[in-house]
Structures are given as C-alpha cells and as structure tokens.
Write a protein that holds these residues in place. Structure first.
Motif, PDB file in Angstrom:
ATOM      1  N   GLN A  75       0.807  -1.212   0.000  1.00 39.21           N
ATOM      2  CA  GLN A  75       0.000   0.000   0.000  1.00 39.21           C
ATOM      3  C   GLN A  75       0.847   1.271   0.000  1.00 39.21           C
ATOM      4  O   GLN A  75       0.389   2.316  -0.474  1.00 39.21           O
ATOM      5  CB  GLN A  75      -0.912   0.010   1.240  1.00 39.21           C
ATOM      6  CG  GLN A  75      -1.826  -1.189   1.364  1.00 39.21           C
ATOM      7  CD  GLN A  75      -2.838  -1.264   0.248  1.00 39.21           C
ATOM      8  OE1 GLN A  75      -3.322  -0.235  -0.224  1.00 39.21           O
ATOM      9  NE2 GLN A  75      -3.156  -2.472  -0.213  1.00 39.21           N
ATOM     10  N   LEU A  76       2.070   1.185   0.522  1.00 37.32           N
ATOM     11  CA  LEU A  76       2.949   2.343   0.638  1.00 37.32           C
ATOM     12  C   LEU A  76       4.045   2.305  -0.421  1.00 37.32           C
ATOM     13  O   LEU A  76       4.378   1.236  -0.953  1.00 37.32           O
ATOM     14  CB  LEU A  76       3.590   2.370   2.031  1.00 37.32           C
ATOM     15  CG  LEU A  76       2.641   2.504   3.210  1.00 37.32           C
ATOM     16  CD1 LEU A  76       3.403   2.298   4.516  1.00 37.32           C
ATOM     17  CD2 LEU A  76       1.939   3.858   3.206  1.00 37.32           C
ATOM     18  N   LYS A  77       4.621   3.448  -0.712  1.00 36.91           N
ATOM     19  CA  LYS A  77       5.783   3.525  -1.610  1.00 36.91           C
ATOM     20  C   LYS A  77       7.036   3.291  -0.768  1.00 36.91           C
ATOM     21  O   LYS A  77       7.608   4.236  -0.222  1.00 36.91           O
ATOM     22  CB  LYS A  77       5.831   4.888  -2.301  1.00 36.91           C
ATOM     23  CG  LYS A  77       4.723   5.125  -3.298  1.00 36.91           C
ATOM     24  CD  LYS A  77       4.770   6.544  -3.849  1.00 36.91           C
ATOM     25  CE  LYS A  77       6.028   6.798  -4.649  1.00 36.91           C
ATOM     26  NZ  LYS A  77       6.016   8.149  -5.273  1.00 36.91           N
ATOM     27  N   CYS A  78       7.434   2.048  -0.659  1.00 39.57           N
ATOM     28  CA  CYS A  78       8.559   1.684   0.192  1.00 39.57           C
ATOM     29  C   CYS A  78       9.858   1.610  -0.605  1.00 39.57           C
ATOM     30  O   CYS A  78       9.860   1.194  -1.772  1.00 39.57           O
ATOM     31  CB  CYS A  78       8.326   0.326   0.854  1.00 39.57           C
ATOM     32  SG  CYS A  78       6.985   0.307   2.062  1.00 39.57           S
ATOM     33  N   VAL A  79      10.946   1.987   0.038  1.00 43.80           N
ATOM     34  CA  VAL A  79      12.275   1.811  -0.523  1.00 43.80           C
ATOM     35  C   VAL A  79      13.195   1.368   0.605  1.00 43.80           C
ATOM     36  O   VAL A  79      13.077   1.838   1.739  1.00 43.80           O
ATOM     37  CB  VAL A  79      12.796   3.104  -1.182  1.00 43.80           C
ATOM     38  CG1 VAL A  79      12.948   4.238  -0.173  1.00 43.80           C
ATOM     39  CG2 VAL A  79      14.093   2.862  -1.925  1.00 43.80           C
ATOM     40  N   ALA A  80      14.086   0.429   0.301  1.00 43.20           N
ATOM     41  CA  ALA A  80      15.038  -0.077   1.295  1.00 43.20           C
ATOM     42  C   ALA A  80      16.424   0.440   0.950  1.00 43.20           C
ATOM     43  O   ALA A  80      17.038  -0.003  -0.027  1.00 43.20           O
ATOM     44  CB  ALA A  80      15.023  -1.605   1.327  1.00 43.20           C
ATOM     45  N   LEU A  81      16.912   1.381   1.732  1.00 41.14           N
ATOM     46  CA  LEU A  81      18.269   1.886   1.575  1.00 41.14           C
ATOM     47  C   LEU A  81      19.221   0.941   2.300  1.00 41.14           C
ATOM     48  O   LEU A  81      18.981   0.579   3.449  1.00 41.14           O
ATOM     49  CB  LEU A  81      18.397   3.291   2.159  1.00 41.14           C
ATOM     50  CG  LEU A  81      17.434   4.343   1.601  1.00 41.14           C
ATOM     51  CD1 LEU A  81      17.658   5.682   2.298  1.00 41.14           C
ATOM     52  CD2 LEU A  81      17.585   4.486   0.092  1.00 41.14           C
ATOM     53  N   THR A  82      20.288   0.533   1.614  1.00 44.83           N
ATOM     54  CA  THR A  82      21.256  -0.380   2.230  1.00 44.83           C
ATOM     55  C   THR A  82      22.658   0.200   2.089  1.00 44.83           C
ATOM     56  O   THR A  82      22.979   0.852   1.098  1.00 44.83           O
ATOM     57  CB  THR A  82      21.196  -1.780   1.594  1.00 44.83           C
ATOM     58  OG1 THR A  82      21.665  -1.724   0.239  1.00 44.83           O
ATOM     59  CG2 THR A  82      19.773  -2.341   1.619  1.00 44.83           C
ATOM     60  N   PHE A  83      23.480  -0.081   3.103  1.00 36.70           N
ATOM     61  CA  PHE A  83      24.845   0.437   3.153  1.00 36.70           C
ATOM     62  C   PHE A  83      25.804  -0.709   3.434  1.00 36.70           C
ATOM     63  O   PHE A  83      25.624  -1.451   4.397  1.00 36.70           O
ATOM     64  CB  PHE A  83      24.968   1.504   4.243  1.00 36.70           C
ATOM     65  CG  PHE A  83      24.106   2.711   4.013  1.00 36.70           C
ATOM     66  CD1 PHE A  83      24.588   3.793   3.302  1.00 36.70           C
ATOM     67  CD2 PHE A  83      22.799   2.755   4.488  1.00 36.70           C
ATOM     68  CE1 PHE A  83      23.792   4.915   3.074  1.00 36.70           C
ATOM     69  CE2 PHE A  83      21.994   3.864   4.268  1.00 36.70           C
ATOM     70  CZ  PHE A  83      22.494   4.947   3.559  1.00 36.70           C
ATOM     71  N   ASP A  84      26.837  -0.832   2.608  1.00 35.84           N
ATOM     72  CA  ASP A  84      27.810  -1.923   2.726  1.00 35.84           C
ATOM     73  C   ASP A  84      29.160  -1.431   3.249  1.00 35.84           C
ATOM     74  O   ASP A  84      29.496  -0.243   3.147  1.00 35.84           O
ATOM     75  CB  ASP A  84      28.050  -2.571   1.356  1.00 35.84           C
ATOM     76  CG  ASP A  84      26.874  -3.395   0.877  1.00 35.84           C
ATOM     77  OD1 ASP A  84      25.811  -3.350   1.511  1.00 35.84           O
ATOM     78  OD2 ASP A  84      27.030  -4.080  -0.157  1.00 35.84           O
ATOM     79  N   ASP A  85      29.930  -2.387   3.768  1.00 40.36           N
ATOM     80  CA  ASP A  85      31.375  -2.268   4.032  1.00 40.36           C
ATOM     81  C   ASP A  85      31.755  -1.567   5.317  1.00 40.36           C
ATOM     82  O   ASP A  85      32.942  -1.461   5.634  1.00 40.36           O
ATOM     83  CB  ASP A  85      32.112  -1.586   2.871  1.00 40.36           C
ATOM     84  CG  ASP A  85      32.117  -2.424   1.605  1.00 40.36           C
ATOM     85  OD1 ASP A  85      31.598  -3.552   1.648  1.00 40.36           O
ATOM     86  OD2 ASP A  85      32.622  -1.939   0.574  1.00 40.36           O
ATOM     87  N   GLY A  86      30.810  -1.073   6.089  1.00 39.87           N
ATOM     88  CA  GLY A  86      31.138  -0.442   7.370  1.00 39.87           C
ATOM     89  C   GLY A  86      31.145  -1.462   8.496  1.00 39.87           C
ATOM     90  O   GLY A  86      31.222  -2.666   8.243  1.00 39.87           O
ATOM     91  N   PRO A  87      31.072  -0.952   9.726  1.00 41.95           N
ATOM     92  CA  PRO A  87      30.976   0.458  10.092  1.00 41.95           C
ATOM     93  C   PRO A  87      32.333   1.157  10.009  1.00 41.95           C
ATOM     94  O   PRO A  87      33.362   0.541  10.282  1.00 41.95           O
ATOM     95  CB  PRO A  87      30.461   0.414  11.529  1.00 41.95           C
ATOM     96  CG  PRO A  87      30.987  -0.899  12.059  1.00 41.95           C
ATOM     97  CD  PRO A  87      30.967  -1.842  10.896  1.00 41.95           C
ATOM     98  N   GLY A  88      32.301   2.438   9.612  1.00 44.82           N
ATOM     99  CA  GLY A  88      33.539   3.186   9.478  1.00 44.82           C
ATOM    100  C   GLY A  88      33.413   4.591  10.018  1.00 44.82           C
ATOM    101  O   GLY A  88      32.441   4.922  10.724  1.00 44.82           O
ATOM    102  N   ASP A  89      34.350   5.434   9.660  1.00 45.24           N
ATOM    103  CA  ASP A  89      34.389   6.795  10.184  1.00 45.24           C
ATOM    104  C   ASP A  89      33.171   7.618   9.776  1.00 45.24           C
ATOM    105  O   ASP A  89      32.807   8.573  10.468  1.00 45.24           O
ATOM    106  CB  ASP A  89      35.654   7.510   9.695  1.00 45.24           C
ATOM    107  CG  ASP A  89      36.930   6.901  10.257  1.00 45.24           C
ATOM    108  OD1 ASP A  89      36.840   6.210  11.302  1.00 45.24           O
ATOM    109  OD2 ASP A  89      37.995   7.102   9.659  1.00 45.24           O
ATOM    110  N   GLN A  90      32.548   7.274   8.648  1.00 42.68           N
ATOM    111  CA  GLN A  90      31.418   8.050   8.148  1.00 42.68           C
ATOM    112  C   GLN A  90      30.063   7.551   8.644  1.00 42.68           C
ATOM    113  O   GLN A  90      29.048   8.225   8.467  1.00 42.68           O
ATOM    114  CB  GLN A  90      31.414   8.016   6.610  1.00 42.68           C
ATOM    115  CG  GLN A  90      32.690   8.513   5.957  1.00 42.68           C
ATOM    116  CD  GLN A  90      32.943   9.979   6.247  1.00 42.68           C
ATOM    117  OE1 GLN A  90      32.026  10.797   6.237  1.00 42.68           O
ATOM    118  NE2 GLN A  90      34.199  10.314   6.508  1.00 42.68           N
ATOM    119  N   THR A  91      30.040   6.385   9.273  1.00 45.58           N
ATOM    120  CA  THR A  91      28.755   5.748   9.585  1.00 45.58           C
ATOM    121  C   THR A  91      27.932   6.554  10.578  1.00 45.58           C
ATOM    122  O   THR A  91      26.704   6.633  10.461  1.00 45.58           O
ATOM    123  CB  THR A  91      28.984   4.322  10.122  1.00 45.58           C
ATOM    124  OG1 THR A  91      29.780   3.595   9.182  1.00 45.58           O
ATOM    125  CG2 THR A  91      27.669   3.597  10.319  1.00 45.58           C
ATOM    126  N   GLY A  92      28.582   7.174  11.544  1.00 44.07           N
ATOM    127  CA  GLY A  92      27.840   8.010  12.491  1.00 44.07           C
ATOM    128  C   GLY A  92      27.125   9.156  11.805  1.00 44.07           C
ATOM    129  O   GLY A  92      25.979   9.495  12.156  1.00 44.07           O
TER     130      GLY A  92
END
Length: 271
Positions: A75-92
């Motif tokens: 019913q909703l316009k869903c999107v799944a954002l995914t992030f690979d290879d961390g956690p690193g300095d930018q993750t926070g």
C-alpha cells in the motif's frame, strides 16, 4: 537451558556484593528476557556479561531495538536503503542524516570493521531500528572458498556482532553479489537470507555526491538501493537523495520490512 540457569545463578550471586540500594532481580522477574536472542536464551551473551561483572565493572549495555512496525509495502511507496562495508568513520554521520529524516536502513557490515572504536555505532544502529546484515569478515568473493573458509567468513561476523549487540543477524549480502549453491547452503546454515539489490548508485566507483544523489533519487517503489557508508561523498549525497525521496512520498524501510520477512539461504531482489 540448564547451562543458562546456572549462569544466571552465578550472576545473581556476584550481585550480592554490590550496594544494597541496587536490587538484584529474581530469576522469575522479567529481567532474564534481556539475555534472550530471537526468543531463545543466549548463554554466550549472558556469559560475556557475567565475565565483565566478575572483572569489577558492569560491561556495555546491550541496545534495545524499537518494537516491530506494521508496514504494508503493498500500500505504501517503500524503498530499502542499504549500506555496505562499514561500520567506518562516516557511519555516524549516515545515522545522523537518517535520523533527521525518520528513515530506517539496512547495514551490511564487515566483521573486521566491528572494533572497540565502532561497537557503539553498531549498538546505535540497533537502538534506532536499523537492520544489521552480514557482509562477510574481510570482503572476499565467497564463491570458490573452501567450506571451512566460507563458514569462517560468515560465522565470525555473526559472532562479533552478536557479542557487541546481542543481535543474531538474519540477512547477508555476499561481497560483489557473488554467490552459488555452496554460499546458499552456508547462508542457510547460519540463518541468513541473501540480499541483493535493484539500484546500484555506483558510489564506490563514482565518488561524486551529485551523481549518487541523482541515481538514488531514481528509485522505484520496492527497490533495494545499494550504497556504502564508508565514502564521504555518499554522506554528502544522502541529505539530497532523502529530500528527493521525501518529495516523492517514499517510506524508508529495512529489507525484511520491505520483503515481509525473509527465508534463510533464499536470494532476494525487488519484491
């Protein structure tokens, strides 16, 4: 179960030497649920906390995830954002931007990146409702590894994340998207569904925030979007791409929320 209650008794006994003002819960209280993972008593998590207490300090608090959400992506316009290879300095910084947009995502982490310097970031992911995913220990192509090496890549990562958070991961992404029947079988053994992607932002190749934002903004309902939380240009792109997806009235969900659940070993793309 007998092992669990023996450990529980030991911990309660260890607590007797603390100040009287700190009440020690009985085994019949709700407190023992803190040592359950996926509804099952987890002696390894419990034992690590017991060892910490015996060294004279209470150890890290395990994060508490928000309650499951009822989201119908039909019913909703869903999107799944995914992030690979961390956690690193930018993750926070990534987590800060996601929080500002009330967005949840899925983080496929490398076991070797979960260190003393990043454990608090991983715990924060859990407490803010993000999904944790296994991306192997050191990012090799899993295809062609021996059975023992393949098991080590997945199992060591499962263990280090569970020790840090109390969470046993249920999704994995094979490095480079490279998989075969052997990888499928091992993923199934480890209780992990294989998650691929539908939209590759190519942020790993094109370190250009404008391009990354433009590509992400082209997501369609039901897409799994691939990014990496280790690149400063991705962090720079994230507010812009979220603004664009906000304008299009997307709902940001974790991969299991998008798919309505996952099956160990099975390979998933767009629902």
């Amino acid at each position: 179960m007998r092992v669990g209650w023996v450990l529980l008794s030991l911990l309660l006994a260890a607590g007797c030497g603390e100040a009287r003002s700190h009440a020690v819960p009985s085994p019949s209280s709700k407190s023992h649920h803190a040592f359950r993972v996926g509804g099952q008593f987890d002696a390894e998590v419990f034992g690590s906390r017991l060892a910490a207490r015996q060294r004279g300090w209470p150890g890290p608090r395990m994060p508490v995830a928000p309650p499951p959400r009822k989201i119908d992506c039909r019913q909703l316009k869903c999107v799944a954002l995914t992030f690979d290879d961390g956690p690193g300095d930018q993750t926070g910084h990534v987590l800060d931007v996601l929080a500002a947009h009330h967005a949840r995502a899925t983080f496929f982490m490398l076991g070797e990146m979960v260190t003393d310097n990043t454990r608090d970031i991983v715990r924060r992911m859990v407490s803010e409702g993000h999904e944790l995913g296994n991306h192997s220990w050191g990012h090799p192509s899993l295809v062609g590894l021996s059975e023992a090496a393949l098991r080590r890549e997945l199992e060591r990562t499962q263990d280090v994340v569970q020790q840090a958070t109390g969470v046993r991961m249920r999704v994995m992404r094979p490095p480079y998207g490279s998989t075969n029947h052997e990888v499928e079988a091992m993923a199934k053994q480890q209780g992990l569904a294989q998650i691929m992607w539908d939209l590759d932002t190519l942020d790993w190749r094109d370190r250009n925030a404008g391009l990354v934002a433009k590509r992400s903004g082209e997501a369609k309902p039901g897409d799994i979007v691939l990014m990496h939380d280790i690149h400063p240009t991705t962090v720079e792109a994230l507010p812009r791409l979220l603004d664009e997806l906000d304008r299009k009235k997307f709902t940001y969900v974790t991969v299991p929320e998008l798919l309505g659940g996952v099956t160990p070993g099975k390979q998933y793309h767009n629902k």
